[in-house]
Every structure is written in structure tokens, then in C-alpha cells.
Design a protein around this motif. Structure first.
Motif, short mmCIF file in Angstrom:
data_model
loop_
_atom_site.label_atom_id
_atom_site.label_comp_id
_atom_site.label_asym_id
_atom_site.label_seq_id
_atom_site.Cartn_x
_atom_site.Cartn_y
_atom_site.Cartn_z
N ILE A 1 -88.75 -35.68 60.91
CA ILE A 1 -87.68 -36.62 61.23
C ILE A 1 -87.00 -36.21 62.53
O ILE A 1 -86.72 -37.04 63.40
CB ILE A 1 -86.66 -36.71 60.08
CG1 ILE A 1 -87.30 -37.43 58.88
CG2 ILE A 1 -85.39 -37.43 60.51
CD1 ILE A 1 -86.47 -37.36 57.63
N SER B 1 -79.27 -33.86 67.51
CA SER B 1 -78.39 -35.02 67.36
C SER B 1 -77.27 -35.00 68.40
O SER B 1 -76.68 -36.04 68.69
CB SER B 1 -77.80 -35.08 65.95
OG SER B 1 -76.87 -34.04 65.76
N TYR C 1 -78.83 -39.23 59.41
CA TYR C 1 -79.48 -38.09 60.05
C TYR C 1 -78.58 -36.86 59.99
O TYR C 1 -79.01 -35.77 59.62
CB TYR C 1 -79.82 -38.45 61.50
CG TYR C 1 -80.50 -37.36 62.28
CD1 TYR C 1 -81.88 -37.23 62.27
CD2 TYR C 1 -79.76 -36.46 63.05
CE1 TYR C 1 -82.50 -36.24 62.99
CE2 TYR C 1 -80.38 -35.47 63.78
CZ TYR C 1 -81.75 -35.36 63.75
OH TYR C 1 -82.37 -34.37 64.46
N TRP D 1 -86.95 -38.39 65.87
CA TRP D 1 -85.63 -38.78 66.38
C TRP D 1 -85.45 -38.34 67.83
O TRP D 1 -84.82 -39.04 68.62
CB TRP D 1 -84.55 -38.18 65.51
CG TRP D 1 -83.19 -38.67 65.84
CD1 TRP D 1 -82.29 -38.11 66.69
CD2 TRP D 1 -82.57 -39.85 65.36
NE1 TRP D 1 -81.15 -38.85 66.75
CE2 TRP D 1 -81.29 -39.93 65.95
CE3 TRP D 1 -82.96 -40.85 64.48
CZ2 TRP D 1 -80.41 -40.96 65.67
CZ3 TRP D 1 -82.08 -41.86 64.21
CH2 TRP D 1 -80.83 -41.92 64.80
#
Length: 153
Positions: free
Chosen positions: A109, A52, A11, A113
Motif C-alpha cells: 500500500i 504520507s 492510510y 501510494w
């Protein structure tokens, strides 16, 4: 290294690559509209990197302020000044479509996520996902930003 660490690494590298490609396309593009689209890709990939880090508020602000306002303002000014999106004889629409598809895939994505996180638990032989993971730290969340802005000095 566990499978979740491998996914996190993939990622990160995917969005880091998208950031670098978008930044380079912003600088290298001869057409100003393509340059603005490269900037949009960079901003979107940076929002994915913020996700993230569990900084959802920063990712949302990045998309709302920069992608939603600044890039739209750039595109409005470029269109008002009048350069064409494709110069005569330019047949690169396939590349633009591939880049747009890749950007859409990266956004999907990032969305998946941020909503689903691997728990690693098996339930009757099936892998289980947990919905809406909690942030590991309080840095970058809406609550921490509100405490800094509105809390006692």
C-alpha cells in the motif's frame, strides 16, 4: 470530505495502528526474534507515515538504516547467541504468518501510494491517476536535505 481526504485518513490510521502494534509487540514479546520482528514492523510503518508527509528521503533512510542495518544486526546477534525461533510446544506460526502478510500488504500500500496519486480527473468516464506526484513542500525531499547539508552556511 472528498474521497482523497478519506483515503488519506484511512492510510494514516492504518499505518499509525501498525506502528503501535509493532511497538507493543516489540515490548511484550517473550521471544527475542519476535521482538525484533515487531521492531521491523514499527520501522516499516514509520516509513509509510513519512511517505504520507511527502518525505520520501526520510522514508528511504528509515528503511535502509534501521530496517536494513540495525534490525539485521539485532537478528544476527540473537541468532548467534542461539535462542530458537519457536520454543517447544509453541504453535503460533499462524499468527506470525498473518502478521507477515499484513506487513507485506502495508508495504505494498505504501509503495502504491508513493507512486500513484489520485488526480480526480475523469478521462472518457474513467478515473485518471497521475504518476510520480510532486511534493507539496520542499521539506523532506532529497533536494532540501542536500541544500541543508551542502549549501552555503
Amino acid at each position: 470530505m472528498s474521497s482523497i481526504d478519506t483515503l488519506k485518513t484511512i492510510y494514516f490510521y492504518l499505518f499509525a495502528l501498525a506502528t503501535v502494534v509493532g511497538a507493543l509487540s516489540t515490548i511484550i514479546a517473550k521471544n527475542p526474534i519476535r521482538g525484533a520482528m515487531g521492531l521491523l514492523l514499527t520501522i516499516g510503518a514509520m516509513a509509510g507515515l513519512f511517505l504520507s508527509l511527502h518525505a520520501e528521503f526520510m522514508a528511504a533512510v528509515q528503511l535502509i538504516v534501521y530496517a536494513g542495518a540495525v534490525v539485521v544486526l539485532f537478528l544476527f546477534a540473537i541468532m548467534l547467541l542461539g535462542p530458537d525461533a519457536l520454543p517447544p510446544g509453541d504453535h503460533t506460526t499462524v499468527g506470525v504468518r498473518v502478521a507477515a502478510g499484513a506487513g507485506t500488504l502495508l508495504a505494498a500500500i505504501a509503495g502504491v501510494w508513493s507512486v500513484w496519486e489520485w488526480d480526480g480527473v475523469r478521462d472518457q468516464g474513467h478515473r485518471v491517476f497521475t504518476r510520480f506526484p510532486t511534493a507539496e513542500t520542499t521539506t523532506g525531499t532529497v533536494e532540501s536535505v542536500a541544500k541543508e547539508v551542502f549549501g552555503p552556511g
